[in-house]
Design an enzyme around this catalytic site. Structure first.
Site, mmCIF file in Angstrom:
data_model
loop_
_atom_site.group_PDB
_atom_site.id
_atom_site.type_symbol
_atom_site.label_atom_id
_atom_site.label_comp_id
_atom_site.label_asym_id
_atom_site.label_seq_id
_atom_site.Cartn_x
_atom_site.Cartn_y
_atom_site.Cartn_z
ATOM 1 N N SER A 151 0.852 -1.189 0.000
ATOM 2 C CA SER A 151 0.000 0.000 0.000
ATOM 3 C C SER A 151 0.887 1.237 0.000
ATOM 4 O O SER A 151 2.020 1.197 0.503
ATOM 5 C CB SER A 151 -0.900 0.016 1.237
ATOM 6 O OG SER A 151 -1.521 1.274 1.415
ATOM 7 N N TYR A 164 -2.470 -0.974 9.945
ATOM 8 C CA TYR A 164 -2.486 -1.398 8.547
ATOM 9 C C TYR A 164 -1.201 -1.020 7.805
ATOM 10 O O TYR A 164 -0.589 -1.861 7.128
ATOM 11 C CB TYR A 164 -3.698 -0.776 7.852
ATOM 12 C CG TYR A 164 -3.822 -1.129 6.383
ATOM 13 C CD1 TYR A 164 -4.376 -2.338 5.999
ATOM 14 C CD2 TYR A 164 -3.383 -0.247 5.406
ATOM 15 C CE1 TYR A 164 -4.490 -2.666 4.641
ATOM 16 C CE2 TYR A 164 -3.497 -0.562 4.057
ATOM 17 C CZ TYR A 164 -4.059 -1.772 3.684
ATOM 18 O OH TYR A 164 -4.148 -2.083 2.353
#
Length: 259
Positions: A151, A164
């Site tokens: 990400s 995350y």
């Protein structure tokens, strides 16, 4: 056992986790357009998985959907047996590409993050990627390709991604170690890091919330949020022979977000 396409060349086979939606679905369909067959996983929505199977067939390639919770390592041994059965249906005994795409979102901060949420994120984003790849290694062809999904949040920090983002950074480090250890088998391992994509991820907030959508667009050089095909096409391309000398690399596919 191998299977050949209409041109007489061996037809490649990919395994994609989380292939019933979002980036995973786009990857399955973009590979199908290239003549690559897929075995993909879905967690619970069989109807959506069946739809992807049908769309892949329309695009010209076979796809087989298998149920899997990618965050539950206890399922991996049974999944590998299901993969072997799916390969047999394709008249093959090995596959060529692995895309570790399945994942879940977390909006935890340092102040409110819980042990349970850390464990859940670890199980799917790191432990699952590590152990599922390990379990499938005997069945991937030498000279194959592995792509892990990270990400943009592994590179820059935003509020509400304190669990995350670091988990994805761990995936990026793991990718380099995989590339090192699998080099003798000529298996390349790279990581694709999407930016904010308009899917149902995180409850569809980027896709469905106009304010969030505009905020992302305002911080992206190309002036819009990403779409699943922006990433799926890149993954399909990276799996091709033309990118065989690209190894242990992080490729951010984000339109120039937070440059």
């Amino acid at each position: 056992m191998t299977s050949e396409n209409s041109t007489g060349s061996t037809q490649k086979i990919a395994i994609i986790t989380g292939g019933s939606r979002g980036i995973g679905r786009s990857t399955v369909l973009n590979l199908a357009k290239r003549g690559v067959r897929s075995i993909f996983t879905y967690k619970s929505n069989q109807a959506e998985a069946d739809r992807v199977v049908a769309l892949a067939a329309e695009a010209g390639a076979t796809a087989i959907a298998l149920q899997l919770d990618a965050g539950n390592a206890a399922e991996f041994a049974g999944f590998v047996e299901s993969v072997r059965s799916a390969l047999a249906k394709m008249e093959a005994d090995r596959f060529d590409y692995l895309v570790n795409n399945a994942g879940t979102s977390s909006a935890a901060t340092l102040a409110n993050g819980t042990e349970a949420e850390i464990d859940a994120q670890f199980n799917v984003h790191f432990k699952g990627v590590f152990l599922l790849t390990q379990a499938l290694l005997p069945h991937i062809n030498d000279g194959g390709r592995i792509i892990n999904i990270s990400s943009g949040l592994a590179r820059f920090a935003l509020n509400g991604r304190a669990i995350y983002g670091p988990m994805k950074a761990a995936v990026e480090a793991l990718t380099r170690y995989m590339a090192l250890e699998l080099g003798p088998r000529r298996i390349t391992v790279n990581v694709v890091a999407p930016g904010a994509i308009a899917t149902d991820f995180s409850g569809g907030i980027v896709r469905d919330n106009p304010q969030v959508n505009q905020m992302v667009a305002d911080h992206t050089a190309l002036g819009r949020v990403g779409l699943p095909d922006d990433v799926g096409q890149v993954i399909a391309g990276l799996l091709s022979e033309e990118f065989g000398w690209v190894n242990a690399q992080r490729i951010e596919v984000a339109g120039g977000v937070h440059i």
